[in-house]
Design a protein around this motif. Structure first.
Motif, PDB file in Angstrom:
ATOM      1  N   LEU A  62       1.443  -0.577   0.355  1.00 10.70           N
ATOM      2  CA  LEU A  62       0.326   0.177  -0.057  1.00 10.70           C
ATOM      3  C   LEU A  62       0.644   1.398  -0.264  1.00 10.70           C
ATOM      4  CD1 LEU A  62      -2.676   1.267  -0.523  1.00 10.70           C
ATOM      5  CD2 LEU A  62      -2.381   0.727   2.910  1.00 10.70           C
ATOM      6  N   LEU A  63       2.130   1.283   0.643  1.00 15.17           N
ATOM      7  CA  LEU A  63       2.895   2.167   0.656  1.00 15.17           C
ATOM      8  C   LEU A  63       3.197   2.480  -0.807  1.00 15.17           C
ATOM      9  CD1 LEU A  63       4.306   4.909   2.298  1.00 15.17           C
ATOM     10  CD2 LEU A  63       5.807   3.037   3.393  1.00 15.17           C
ATOM     11  N   VAL A  64       3.980   1.142  -1.236  1.00 11.23           N
ATOM     12  CA  VAL A  64       4.514   1.550  -2.814  1.00 11.23           C
ATOM     13  C   VAL A  64       2.980   2.403  -3.437  1.00 11.23           C
ATOM     14  CG1 VAL A  64       5.235   0.229  -4.530  1.00 11.23           C
ATOM     15  CG2 VAL A  64       6.234  -0.100  -2.441  1.00 11.23           C
ATOM     16  N   ALA A  65       2.191   1.511  -3.649  1.00 12.85           N
ATOM     17  CA  ALA A  65       1.200   2.011  -4.497  1.00 12.85           C
ATOM     18  C   ALA A  65       0.339   3.692  -3.526  1.00 12.85           C
ATOM     19  CB  ALA A  65       0.026   1.634  -3.885  1.00 12.85           C
ATOM     20  N   LEU A  66       0.797   4.441  -2.772  1.00 11.45           N
ATOM     21  CA  LEU A  66       0.026   5.580  -2.578  1.00 11.45           C
ATOM     22  C   LEU A  66       1.299   6.688  -3.018  1.00 11.45           C
ATOM     23  CD1 LEU A  66      -1.117   5.109   0.844  1.00 11.45           C
ATOM     24  CD2 LEU A  66      -2.173   5.950  -0.957  1.00 11.45           C
ATOM     25  N   LEU A  67       2.984   6.301  -2.543  1.00 15.51           N
ATOM     26  CA  LEU A  67       3.822   6.817  -3.247  1.00 15.51           C
ATOM     27  C   LEU A  67       4.529   6.869  -4.814  1.00 15.51           C
ATOM     28  CD1 LEU A  67       6.636   5.718  -0.476  1.00 15.51           C
ATOM     29  CD2 LEU A  67       5.654   7.938  -0.562  1.00 15.51           C
ATOM     30  N   THR A  68       4.450   6.185  -5.233  1.00 13.43           N
ATOM     31  CA  THR A  68       3.865   5.631  -6.788  1.00 13.43           C
ATOM     32  C   THR A  68       3.085   6.522  -7.903  1.00 13.43           C
ATOM     33  OG1 THR A  68       4.743   3.526  -6.812  1.00 13.43           O
ATOM     34  CG2 THR A  68       3.860   4.889  -8.985  1.00 13.43           C
ATOM     35  N   ILE A  69       1.859   6.868  -6.606  1.00 15.01           N
ATOM     36  CA  ILE A  69       0.580   8.082  -7.107  1.00 15.01           C
ATOM     37  C   ILE A  69       1.091   9.453  -6.875  1.00 15.01           C
ATOM     38  CG2 ILE A  69      -1.915   8.498  -7.013  1.00 15.01           C
ATOM     39  CD1 ILE A  69      -2.292   6.051  -6.184  1.00 15.01           C
ATOM     40  N   SER A  70       1.600   9.617  -5.884  1.00 21.47           N
ATOM     41  CA  SER A  70       2.385  11.104  -5.549  1.00 21.47           C
ATOM     42  C   SER A  70       3.328  11.188  -6.689  1.00 21.47           C
ATOM     43  CB  SER A  70       2.793  11.000  -4.001  1.00 21.47           C
ATOM     44  OG  SER A  70       2.044  10.337  -2.971  1.00 21.47           O
ATOM     45  N   MET A  71       4.624  10.274  -6.800  1.00 22.06           N
ATOM     46  CA  MET A  71       5.446  11.136  -7.376  1.00 22.06           C
ATOM     47  C   MET A  71       4.806  11.345  -9.198  1.00 22.06           C
ATOM     48  SD  MET A  71       8.826   7.767  -7.378  1.00 22.06           S
ATOM     49  CE  MET A  71       7.394   6.634  -8.187  1.00 22.06           C
ATOM     50  N   CYS A  72       3.688  10.316  -9.009  1.00 17.28           N
ATOM     51  CA  CYS A  72       3.010  10.640 -10.805  1.00 17.28           C
ATOM     52  C   CYS A  72       2.810  12.260 -10.283  1.00 17.28           C
ATOM     53  CB  CYS A  72       2.153   9.881 -11.127  1.00 17.28           C
ATOM     54  SG  CYS A  72       2.910   8.489 -11.692  1.00 17.28           S
ATOM     55  N   PHE A  73       1.690  12.503  -9.738  1.00 12.78           N
ATOM     56  CA  PHE A  73       1.100  13.641  -9.711  1.00 12.78           C
ATOM     57  C   PHE A  73       2.892  14.891  -9.295  1.00 12.78           C
ATOM     58  CE2 PHE A  73      -2.623  12.122  -8.285  1.00 12.78           C
ATOM     59  CZ  PHE A  73      -3.310  12.873  -8.480  1.00 12.78           C
ATOM     60  N   ASP A  74       3.444  15.135  -8.582  1.00 12.29           N
ATOM     61  CA  ASP A  74       4.381  15.227  -8.534  1.00 12.29           C
ATOM     62  C   ASP A  74       5.868  15.942  -9.722  1.00 12.29           C
ATOM     63  OD1 ASP A  74       6.126  16.897  -7.138  1.00 12.29           O
ATOM     64  OD2 ASP A  74       6.557  15.920  -5.410  1.00 12.29           O
ATOM     65  N   LEU A  75       6.125  14.552 -10.547  1.00  9.03           N
ATOM     66  CA  LEU A  75       6.468  14.567 -11.894  1.00  9.03           C
ATOM     67  C   LEU A  75       5.506  15.427 -13.111  1.00  9.03           C
ATOM     68  CD1 LEU A  75       8.062  11.354 -12.632  1.00  9.03           C
ATOM     69  CD2 LEU A  75       9.150  13.780 -12.328  1.00  9.03           C
TER      70      LEU A  75
END
Length: 201
Positions: free
Chosen positions: A16-29
């Motif tokens: 779950l943490l990996v999934a949430l951080l991946t989504i965060s990276m996409c928004f930030d990028l």
């Protein structure tokens, strides 16, 4: 209360943490911002998962060979630790507020002791990302000039035009990438049998 084995609980937390951080990276990028709703979801997920009954007496958190839910208070303490450690970087205009809030949300997954160790890894990942930007990408010369200007402002009695890293930077670093990279490295480090960098107890 939901009950899981400690191994399954640890795996669920990490996925779950990996999934949430991946989504965060996409928004930030893509947008150079991390939505508040995503931070709230990450924080709530971290707090909720620390209340799961793993049926074990160990309470080592997710970054350990003996995983176990930390409980609400240690989860909240982890969030506060992440906030306190990264808040000065926002005050000195080196990070955006979304980055600081995301690190606090990650702290809810990790607990206070692991969050301190995570912070070291995140800062290291951020340094590598910044160095790559300075050396490899277009605009590196201007970025180096901005860095020299910012460091010059730290000297006592320095004068001149103030530099605001959040508005005048040539390229705002997507720090969610550094947070995700630091978390990934620390997870690999601890789950491959190594101890934390700083041992508190």
């Amino acid at each position: 209360m939901v009950s899981l084995s400690s191994a399954n609980w640890q795996q669920a937390c990490l996925l779950l943490l990996v999934a949430l951080l991946t989504i965060s990276m996409c928004f930030d990028l893509l947008q150079r911002r991390i939505p508040n709703v995503l931070v709230v979801i990450t924080l709530a997920a971290g707090l909720a998962l620390q209340l799961v009954n793993t049926g074990e007496t160990t309470k080592g958190g997710i970054f350990t060979a003996e995983p176990g839910a930390l409980g609400l208070w240690l989860s909240l303490a982890g969030a506060l630790t992440g906030l306190v450690l990264f808040l000065p970087m926002w005050i000195f205009r080196a990070l955006g507020a979304g980055d600081v809030k995301l690190m606090a949300a990650v702290g809810a997954f990790a607990g206070p002791a692991a969050t301190v160790n995570l912070a070291l890894c995140v800062l290291l990942a951020g340094g590598v990302l910044a160095l790559a930007r300075l050396l490899l990408f277009p605009g590196g010369a201007l970025a180096r000039h901005n860095l020299a200007t910012m460091l010059g402002q730290l000297r006592p009695g320095s004068a001149g035009t103030a530099f605001d890293a959040r508005t005048q930077t040539v390229w705002r670093m997507p720090y969610a990438v550094a947070i995700a990279g630091g978390v990934a490295f620390y997870a690999y480090w601890t789950l491959s049998g190594r101890g934390p960098f700083i041992q508190f107890w």
